[in-house]
Design a protein around this motif. Sequence first.
Motif, PDB file in Angstrom:
ATOM      1  N   CYS A  27       0.815  -1.218   0.000  1.00  0.00           N
ATOM      2  CA  CYS A  27       0.000   0.000   0.000  1.00  0.00           C
ATOM      3  C   CYS A  27       0.849   1.269   0.000  1.00  0.00           C
ATOM      4  O   CYS A  27       0.336   2.358  -0.258  1.00  0.00           O
ATOM      5  CB  CYS A  27      -0.972  -0.002   1.180  1.00  0.00           C
ATOM      6  SG  CYS A  27      -0.176  -0.078   2.799  1.00  0.00           S
ATOM      7  N   TYR A  28       2.142   1.161   0.248  1.00  0.00           N
ATOM      8  CA  TYR A  28       3.038   2.320   0.255  1.00  0.00           C
ATOM      9  C   TYR A  28       3.897   2.431  -0.995  1.00  0.00           C
ATOM     10  O   TYR A  28       4.714   3.343  -1.096  1.00  0.00           O
ATOM     11  CB  TYR A  28       3.963   2.268   1.477  1.00  0.00           C
ATOM     12  CG  TYR A  28       3.259   2.513   2.778  1.00  0.00           C
ATOM     13  CD1 TYR A  28       2.862   3.793   3.146  1.00  0.00           C
ATOM     14  CD2 TYR A  28       2.981   1.471   3.644  1.00  0.00           C
ATOM     15  CE1 TYR A  28       2.205   4.022   4.340  1.00  0.00           C
ATOM     16  CE2 TYR A  28       2.329   1.691   4.841  1.00  0.00           C
ATOM     17  CZ  TYR A  28       1.944   2.969   5.185  1.00  0.00           C
ATOM     18  OH  TYR A  28       1.300   3.193   6.366  1.00  0.00           O
ATOM     19  N   GLN A  29       3.753   1.536  -1.938  1.00  0.00           N
ATOM     20  CA  GLN A  29       4.630   1.543  -3.100  1.00  0.00           C
ATOM     21  C   GLN A  29       4.543   2.841  -3.902  1.00  0.00           C
ATOM     22  O   GLN A  29       5.534   3.299  -4.456  1.00  0.00           O
ATOM     23  CB  GLN A  29       4.374   0.331  -3.991  1.00  0.00           C
ATOM     24  CG  GLN A  29       4.772  -0.975  -3.319  1.00  0.00           C
ATOM     25  CD  GLN A  29       6.180  -0.940  -2.732  1.00  0.00           C
ATOM     26  OE1 GLN A  29       7.139  -0.724  -3.454  1.00  0.00           O
ATOM     27  NE2 GLN A  29       6.296  -1.144  -1.432  1.00  0.00           N
ATOM     28  N   HIS A  30       3.363   3.466  -3.930  1.00  0.00           N
ATOM     29  CA  HIS A  30       3.223   4.753  -4.631  1.00  0.00           C
ATOM     30  C   HIS A  30       4.083   5.825  -3.982  1.00  0.00           C
ATOM     31  O   HIS A  30       4.586   6.738  -4.644  1.00  0.00           O
ATOM     32  CB  HIS A  30       1.754   5.203  -4.658  1.00  0.00           C
ATOM     33  CG  HIS A  30       1.267   5.596  -3.293  1.00  0.00           C
ATOM     34  ND1 HIS A  30       1.365   6.874  -2.822  1.00  0.00           N
ATOM     35  CD2 HIS A  30       0.719   4.864  -2.295  1.00  0.00           C
ATOM     36  CE1 HIS A  30       0.884   6.916  -1.580  1.00  0.00           C
ATOM     37  NE2 HIS A  30       0.495   5.703  -1.247  1.00  0.00           N
ATOM     38  N   ALA A  31       4.281   5.738  -2.659  1.00  0.00           N
ATOM     39  CA  ALA A  31       5.061   6.739  -1.938  1.00  0.00           C
ATOM     40  C   ALA A  31       6.517   6.744  -2.380  1.00  0.00           C
ATOM     41  O   ALA A  31       7.186   7.775  -2.337  1.00  0.00           O
ATOM     42  CB  ALA A  31       4.973   6.498  -0.433  1.00  0.00           C
TER      43      ALA A  31
END
Length: 135
Positions: A27-31
């Motif tokens: 869920c944090y890969q976009h960050a």
Amino acid sequence: MKLTIEKLTQLSAQDRIDLGKIWQEPCYQHALTTEITEDNTLFVARFNERLLAACRIQLSGNKAIITDFMVREVTRRRGVGHYLLTQCLSAYPDITHWQAISLSAEENGYDVAHAFLTHHQFNPSPQSDLYVLNI
């Protein structure tokens, strides 16, 4: 060495590795790929030349949204998150309306993200995973 909070404008190769360790969950890969701009800043906690925690702040007028707030698991419960959050809030004294998007982090069935945000005076909103702080 002292724990320091920094507003990064560019990432070194080591910073990218460290952020990968902080934002490990899918869920944090976009960050990891979001561009750093004046209105989409990246704050980090650094100790011994390594990043221990990070968050993004999206600015819009007198409002700000804190996203992707995460402390490396091995470093939690030592005040790093508290220091990062308080320094982020004090970096923008003109912001009067803060929001934080929580990606529920559970430990032993306990929602630590909720506990952390409410401890820092953020109030849950009717919208799921959104917390509000008015200064």
